[in-house]
Design a protein around this motif. Structure first.
Motif, PDB file in Angstrom:
ATOM      1  N   THR A 110       6.698 -11.045  -4.288  1.00  0.00           N
ATOM      2  CA  THR A 110       6.254 -10.877  -5.442  1.00  0.00           C
ATOM      3  C   THR A 110       4.716 -11.203  -5.654  1.00  0.00           C
ATOM      4  N   LYS A 111       4.261 -12.038  -5.082  1.00  0.00           N
ATOM      5  CA  LYS A 111       2.745 -12.560  -5.107  1.00  0.00           C
ATOM      6  C   LYS A 111       2.010 -12.741  -3.985  1.00  0.00           C
ATOM      7  N   ILE A 112       2.571 -13.663  -2.944  1.00  0.00           N
ATOM      8  CA  ILE A 112       1.942 -13.720  -1.621  1.00  0.00           C
ATOM      9  C   ILE A 112       1.528 -12.409  -0.929  1.00  0.00           C
ATOM     10  N   LYS A 113       2.365 -11.802  -0.696  1.00  0.00           N
ATOM     11  CA  LYS A 113       2.508 -10.410  -0.197  1.00  0.00           C
ATOM     12  C   LYS A 113       1.090  -9.726  -0.614  1.00  0.00           C
ATOM     13  N   LYS A 114       1.021  -9.478  -1.882  1.00  0.00           N
ATOM     14  CA  LYS A 114      -0.013  -8.891  -2.344  1.00  0.00           C
ATOM     15  C   LYS A 114      -1.283  -9.495  -2.224  1.00  0.00           C
ATOM     16  N   LYS A 115      -1.242 -10.829  -2.115  1.00  0.00           N
ATOM     17  CA  LYS A 115      -2.319 -11.710  -2.159  1.00  0.00           C
ATOM     18  C   LYS A 115      -2.885 -11.249  -0.791  1.00  0.00           C
ATOM     19  N   MET A 116      -1.858 -11.394   0.460  1.00  0.00           N
ATOM     20  CA  MET A 116      -2.539 -11.308   1.662  1.00  0.00           C
ATOM     21  C   MET A 116      -2.801  -9.866   1.878  1.00  0.00           C
ATOM     22  N   LYS A 117      -2.534  -8.823   1.219  1.00  0.00           N
ATOM     23  CA  LYS A 117      -2.954  -7.354   1.664  1.00  0.00           C
ATOM     24  C   LYS A 117      -4.307  -7.299   0.927  1.00  0.00           C
ATOM     25  N   HIS A 118      -4.386  -8.053  -0.276  1.00  0.00           N
ATOM     26  CA  HIS A 118      -5.937  -8.330  -0.725  1.00  0.00           C
ATOM     27  C   HIS A 118      -6.683  -8.572   0.062  1.00  0.00           C
ATOM     28  N   LEU A 119      -6.289  -9.632   0.832  1.00  0.00           N
ATOM     29  CA  LEU A 119      -7.207 -10.425   1.987  1.00  0.00           C
ATOM     30  C   LEU A 119      -7.337  -9.454   2.988  1.00  0.00           C
ATOM     31  N   GLY A 120      -6.708  -8.208   3.309  1.00  0.00           N
ATOM     32  CA  GLY A 120      -6.618  -7.621   4.455  1.00  0.00           C
ATOM     33  C   GLY A 120      -5.769  -8.056   5.583  1.00  0.00           C
ATOM     34  N   LEU A 121      -4.976  -8.881   5.226  1.00  0.00           N
ATOM     35  CA  LEU A 121      -3.873  -9.467   6.186  1.00  0.00           C
ATOM     36  C   LEU A 121      -2.622  -8.754   5.958  1.00  0.00           C
ATOM     37  N   ASP A 122      -1.970  -8.636   7.267  1.00  0.00           N
ATOM     38  CA  ASP A 122      -0.550  -8.059   7.254  1.00  0.00           C
ATOM     39  C   ASP A 122       0.448  -9.175   7.108  1.00  0.00           C
ATOM     40  N   PRO A 123       1.200  -9.020   5.865  1.00  0.00           N
ATOM     41  CA  PRO A 123       2.204 -10.286   5.697  1.00  0.00           C
ATOM     42  C   PRO A 123       3.156 -10.466   6.438  1.00  0.00           C
ATOM     43  N   ALA A 124       3.351  -9.447   7.566  1.00  0.00           N
ATOM     44  CA  ALA A 124       4.443  -9.562   8.513  1.00  0.00           C
ATOM     45  C   ALA A 124       3.712 -10.136   9.864  1.00  0.00           C
ATOM     46  N   THR A 125       2.585  -9.842  10.177  1.00  0.00           N
ATOM     47  CA  THR A 125       2.072 -10.499  11.329  1.00  0.00           C
ATOM     48  C   THR A 125       0.981 -11.532  10.957  1.00  0.00           C
ATOM     49  N   HIS A 126       0.327 -11.680   9.867  1.00  0.00           N
ATOM     50  CA  HIS A 126      -0.610 -12.443   9.407  1.00  0.00           C
ATOM     51  C   HIS A 126      -1.767 -12.166  10.375  1.00  0.00           C
ATOM     52  N   LYS A 127      -2.001 -10.964  10.828  1.00  0.00           N
ATOM     53  CA  LYS A 127      -3.038 -10.630  11.295  1.00  0.00           C
ATOM     54  C   LYS A 127      -3.820  -9.429  10.639  1.00  0.00           C
ATOM     55  N   PRO A 128      -5.095  -9.236  10.696  1.00  0.00           N
ATOM     56  CA  PRO A 128      -5.952  -8.310   9.888  1.00  0.00           C
ATOM     57  C   PRO A 128      -5.288  -7.018  10.070  1.00  0.00           C
ATOM     58  N   ILE A 129      -5.122  -6.261   9.157  1.00  0.00           N
ATOM     59  CA  ILE A 129      -4.628  -5.176   8.829  1.00  0.00           C
ATOM     60  C   ILE A 129      -5.477  -3.844   9.539  1.00  0.00           C
ATOM     61  N   ASP A 130      -4.687  -3.320  10.504  1.00  0.00           N
ATOM     62  CA  ASP A 130      -5.453  -2.221  11.275  1.00  0.00           C
ATOM     63  C   ASP A 130      -5.309  -0.821  10.750  1.00  0.00           C
ATOM     64  N   ASN A 131      -5.917  -0.323  10.023  1.00  0.00           N
ATOM     65  CA  ASN A 131      -5.370   0.945   9.226  1.00  0.00           C
ATOM     66  C   ASN A 131      -5.371   2.001  10.277  1.00  0.00           C
ATOM     67  N   THR A 132      -5.990   1.840  11.489  1.00  0.00           N
ATOM     68  CA  THR A 132      -5.773   3.100  12.364  1.00  0.00           C
ATOM     69  C   THR A 132      -4.574   3.176  13.048  1.00  0.00           C
ATOM     70  N   THR A 133      -3.673   2.095  13.202  1.00  0.00           N
ATOM     71  CA  THR A 133      -2.431   2.195  13.609  1.00  0.00           C
ATOM     72  C   THR A 133      -1.438   2.390  12.867  1.00  0.00           C
ATOM     73  N   HIS A 134      -0.295   2.843  13.414  1.00  0.00           N
ATOM     74  CA  HIS A 134       0.782   3.222  12.601  1.00  0.00           C
ATOM     75  C   HIS A 134       1.511   1.720  12.144  1.00  0.00           C
ATOM     76  N   HIS A 135       2.116   1.758  11.094  1.00  0.00           N
ATOM     77  CA  HIS A 135       2.689   0.809  10.384  1.00  0.00           C
ATOM     78  C   HIS A 135       4.037   0.428  11.185  1.00  0.00           C
ATOM     79  N   THR A 136       4.007  -0.871  11.986  1.00  0.00           N
ATOM     80  CA  THR A 136       5.118  -1.338  12.675  1.00  0.00           C
ATOM     81  C   THR A 136       6.177  -1.880  11.839  1.00  0.00           C
ATOM     82  N   ASP A 137       7.475  -1.932  12.290  1.00  0.00           N
ATOM     83  CA  ASP A 137       8.559  -2.687  11.472  1.00  0.00           C
ATOM     84  C   ASP A 137       8.057  -4.019  10.929  1.00  0.00           C
ATOM     85  N   PRO A 138       8.195  -4.160   9.831  1.00  0.00           N
ATOM     86  CA  PRO A 138       7.604  -5.345   9.082  1.00  0.00           C
ATOM     87  C   PRO A 138       8.665  -6.563   9.547  1.00  0.00           C
ATOM     88  N   ASN A 139       9.867  -6.002   9.731  1.00  0.00           N
ATOM     89  CA  ASN A 139      10.956  -7.395  10.063  1.00  0.00           C
ATOM     90  C   ASN A 139      10.713  -7.638  11.578  1.00  0.00           C
TER      91      ASN A 139
END
Length: 263
Positions: A110-139
């Motif tokens: 509920t919270k940290i996922k959003k917080k990380m997205k705000h920080l530009g981090l992918d909650p699944a990988t903890h790496k900076p979100i690359d908007n140009t690539t397809h979203h991989t399976d978060p699991n």
DNA sequence: AACCGGCACAACCGCGACCGC
DNA sequence: CGCGGTCGCGGTTGTGCCGGT
């Protein structure tokens, strides 16, 4: 694999727990400990199945739970641990005192996922979100295989024996490092001068016993003038509420919580 | 005041691991 | 070794609360 059919649940209560059920469960566990969850509801006089009792105890009734909001430091720690351990919430929770895996899991979702997205981090990988690539399976990256991972890092400590919950888990929860501060703090809040923690573990060497818990509990009770636990011992009868009056005020239960909070 | 949507969290479900027989 | 029973974990759902409209 050895699971009982769902039809066996017929006749058992589901949904939110009532105050009386909480009383019965907590009282039973404090008096008798936990040896087999399946028989706990029967002996405690509850129309619940053992699994439900276990969950209720672990996530809500356990006396050492903090129940407060997560601090920034705790959130940072969760993120750090999640980057190492993935969605292994129980492992993550083991690094915190007074926090449950469910609590951490909920907070993450509920919270940290959003917080990380705000920080530009992918909650699944903890790496900076690359908007140009397809979203991989978060699991994919967050679910490392349980069995083969124990050698990966020193942090992953899976050595806890699960033989006797009251002797090991509860003891660890009650006396784990930072909980001493919590205990002290709550003692102060409630005006309890001192608690002989050592006596908890004296009787059987390294074992905490239900009787010693009850003893501690009654000491606390005596120290709290408004306590509802004026007696020296706890019995099931003590929690037999007047069923003709189902409207137990929350204040009544709040005192119950306060008294147990720092066990 | 009523409705609605989002949020937080308690509780449930299903699966796999573990253990004893 | 296989089987059945139990426990623990992680994912998901249900529900109550709260703020906005």
């Amino acid at each position: 694999m050895g699971r009982k059919p769902c039809c066996e649940k017929i006749g058992l209560k589901r949904g939110p727990w009532t105050i009386e059920e909480d009383h019965r469960l907590m009282n039973f566990i404090l008096n008798n400990g936990i040896h087999c969850w399946r028989i706990v509801p029967k002996l405690a006089g509850l129309l619940r199945w053992g699994k439900s009792c276990r969950l209720r105890w672990i996530n809500y009734l356990r006396p050492d739970l903090k129940r407060g909001g997560f601090t920034d430091a705790e959130e940072d720690r969760i993120m750090e641990l999640h980057s190492q351990l993935g969605n292994r919430w129980s492992k993550i929770a083991s690094h915190f005192s007074g926090r449950t895996d469910n609590e951490i899991k909920n907070h993450w979702n509920t919270k940290i996922k959003k917080k990380m997205k705000h920080l530009g981090l992918d909650p699944a990988t903890h790496k900076p979100i690359d908007n140009t690539t397809h979203h991989t399976d978060p699991n994919q990256d967050t679910k490392p295989k349980m069995c083969s991972s124990t050698n990966e890092g020193e942090e992953i400590n899976d050595q806890t024996p699960k033989d006797d919950v009251i002797t090991e888990t509860t003891k660890a929860l009650i006396l784990s490092g930072s909980d001493e501060e919590l205990l002290a703090k709550n003692c102060k809040t409630l005006g309890v001068e001192e608690i002989d923690l050592e006596s908890l573990f004296e009787p059987q060497g390294n074992e905490i016993t239900s009787s010693s818990l009850s003893s501690l509990y009654s000491n606390i009770s005596r120290s709290e003038s408004s306590s509802h636990f004026a007696e020296d011992s706890i019995s099931l009868d003590q929690w037999d509420l007047d069923m003709t009056d189902p409207f137990v005020p929350w204040d009544h239960f709040a005192n119950f919580d306060d008294n147990l909070f720092f066990l």
